[in-house]
Design an enzyme around this catalytic site. Sequence first.
Site, PDB file in Angstrom:
ATOM      1  N   ASP A 176      29.370 -84.679 -35.400  1.00 39.28           N
ATOM      2  CA  ASP A 176      29.107 -85.966 -34.872  1.00 39.28           C
ATOM      3  C   ASP A 176      28.090 -87.065 -35.882  1.00 39.28           C
ATOM      4  OD1 ASP A 176      29.631 -88.319 -33.152  1.00 39.28           O
ATOM      5  OD2 ASP A 176      29.717 -87.236 -31.435  1.00 39.28           O
ATOM      6  N   ASP A 195      32.489 -90.263 -22.848  1.00 37.29           N
ATOM      7  CA  ASP A 195      31.813 -91.570 -22.194  1.00 37.29           C
ATOM      8  C   ASP A 195      32.767 -92.115 -21.050  1.00 37.29           C
ATOM      9  OD1 ASP A 195      29.808 -91.883 -24.328  1.00 37.29           O
ATOM     10  OD2 ASP A 195      31.410 -92.772 -25.745  1.00 37.29           O
TER      11      ASP A 195
HETATM   12  O1  TEU Z   1      29.832 -94.889 -27.603  1.00 31.43           O
HETATM   13  C1  TEU Z   1      30.117 -96.228 -28.193  1.00 31.43           C
HETATM   14  C2  TEU Z   1      30.560 -97.217 -27.024  1.00 31.43           C
HETATM   15  O2  TEU Z   1      30.674 -98.340 -27.287  1.00 31.43           O
HETATM   16  C3  TEU Z   1      30.069 -96.615 -25.820  1.00 31.43           C
HETATM   17  O3  TEU Z   1      29.007 -96.675 -25.370  1.00 31.43           O
HETATM   18  C4  TEU Z   1      31.208 -97.327 -24.834  1.00 31.43           C
HETATM   19  O4  TEU Z   1      31.022 -98.629 -24.783  1.00 31.43           O
HETATM   20  C5  TEU Z   1      30.872 -97.027 -23.272  1.00 31.43           C
HETATM   21  O5  TEU Z   1      30.373 -95.790 -23.078  1.00 31.43           O
HETATM   22  C6  TEU Z   1      32.335 -97.015 -22.630  1.00 31.43           C
HETATM   23  O6  TEU Z   1      32.151 -96.051 -21.675  1.00 31.43           O
HETATM   24  C7  TEU Z   1      29.322 -94.123 -28.775  1.00 31.43           C
HETATM   25  C8  TEU Z   1      29.137 -92.672 -28.173  1.00 31.43           C
HETATM   26  O7  TEU Z   1      30.473 -92.020 -27.918  1.00 31.43           O
HETATM   27  C9  TEU Z   1      28.436 -93.276 -26.874  1.00 31.43           C
HETATM   28  O8  TEU Z   1      28.011 -91.629 -26.308  1.00 31.43           O
HETATM   29  C10 TEU Z   1      26.953 -93.443 -27.450  1.00 31.43           C
HETATM   30  O9  TEU Z   1      26.325 -93.752 -26.300  1.00 31.43           O
HETATM   31  C11 TEU Z   1      26.988 -94.611 -28.322  1.00 31.43           C
HETATM   32  O10 TEU Z   1      28.123 -94.599 -29.240  1.00 31.43           O
HETATM   33  C12 TEU Z   1      25.757 -94.946 -29.118  1.00 31.43           C
HETATM   34  O11 TEU Z   1      25.840 -94.151 -29.975  1.00 31.43           O
END
Ligand code: TEU
Length: 541
Positions: free
Chosen positions: A98, A316
Amino acid sequence: MEMKWWQTAVVYQVYPRSFQDSDGDGIGDLKGIIRRLDYLEKLGITAIWLSPVYQSPNDDNGYDISDYQNIMTEFGTMDDMDELIKQADQRNIKIIMDLVVNHTSDEHKWFIESRKSKDNPYRDYYIWRDPVNGDVPNSLRSTFSGSAWEYDEESRQYYLHLFSKKQPDLNWENKRVRQEVWDMMNFWLEKGVGGFRMDVIDLIGKIPDEEVTGNGPKLHDYLQEMNRETFGRYDVLTVGETWGATPEIAKLYSDPKRNELSMVFQFEHVCLDQQQGKEKWDLKPLDVNELKQVISKWQTALGDEGWNSLFWNNHDLPRIVSRWGNDTTYRTESAKMFAILLHLMKGTPYIYQGEEIGMINCPINDISEVEDIESVNMYHERLANGYKKEEIIASINAKGRDNARTPMQWDDTENAGFTTGTPWLHVNPNYHELNVKANLEDPNSIFFCYQTLIQFRKENPIVVWGDFELVTDVPEQVFMYLRHYEGQTWAVVANFGEGKASLQLPSLGQSDDVIISNYARSAADFHQLDLKPYEAFAVKL
Ligand code: TEU
């Protein structure tokens, strides 16, 4: 289009914190993942996307990185990481790292320097602005609630953070920042990793002063530079997380002629139960017709100029069975329905840990049970804005990220076999029945449905290369599509409803024309069908 290994691959996402603990501290770790590689090999996957394992103070569970070239203490050591890459490789599984480079942790050495003073050599690694009329520079908001600007008393400037205030945004316009990122990526590539999943990569071209965040003008220049300076020399998979991608934009990233990425994650389909122009918490029911239209658009739009990624779930998103299926009466049927529907489409499928056994959401009653920063911040913001507590808890139960992050359910022993200690996040109490062990003991389980589908992709070029055609003259709740390849046609049918739905198909030639099905039916039955709840199957026409 030249054939690439990742076009026939199936990727499995591991969220290390919740996958397998090996030392009893309640937190998953690299040794735990190594221990479960045989299981993943049995499932048949080609690659593991590993959510961040780097040093981090864990404000956002590893998406706030304080050292890109060291392993998070709770997860193990660099030796464990080398061992994981090696042992995965012995099973023909690649490790996809990642890459979180839109921001770092505020505890990263670059930011510690940067905040020291305006003339520090690292100042320009981040995005600092003067106050405007004694207030924030503009109205940019953080995804995790509140302003995206945080005031620093010491130097009397604001820094930008599109996520938590412990995740300051890097200044990609600074050539030195880009060079640092290239060096770090090359460090991992030299270790033999299989590629990168790129966190919110569509934000790196932002122009904060114009309040432009996604799809900024320099975005694709940066990605071409990245490709040239790092992974372009390797045969790896790269997938960008791009919330703002349309099919046209996706082609810019993934057209092989442009030398950017292998593919991107698009999120149009997973935003369909959200009210337009509102936040993810503001729900509306899924319209299956919209889902068909959106997926079909993506399936047909990319053609030879790009490549799709296919997913229902990640760390997410809420669990798909709870979200758009039925996680009580028809849990097994609906879990298999989502699997069959997705895994016979064109693109590279991604499975999120636990999806292959039909794991479901894990409701909470009180905010004290929540770990996820996004949910916690939203809770306090909405409370302050007059929302009712029950209403907020309901939206966290529907959409909160902890739903996907409860520990992996391996067996029916204490804590689901995840840890001998106290798990960092509650285990879903349904683990007594719902676990890997039970799945492996039942030839009819969700696990074996996934295993079969993964095997199909390896054995049938039609699954990888066939053209996609949506069938429209079917009941609204039925998602039906055809795949065509060298004179063959496969039909895939998925019923999203529990009520009556009839379907007529041409009679099948022979019994082995039934490719897969989540209810027992004889081949002759597939002609005039009264579809059962969440029934799904694929047949050769
Ligand atoms: O996610 C990007 C992001 O925009 C998410 O926060 C999303 O908007 C939200 O959770 C929708 O469900 C990435 C990663 O996948 C996430 O885990 C991180 O928190 C975020 O970036 C910041 O790095």
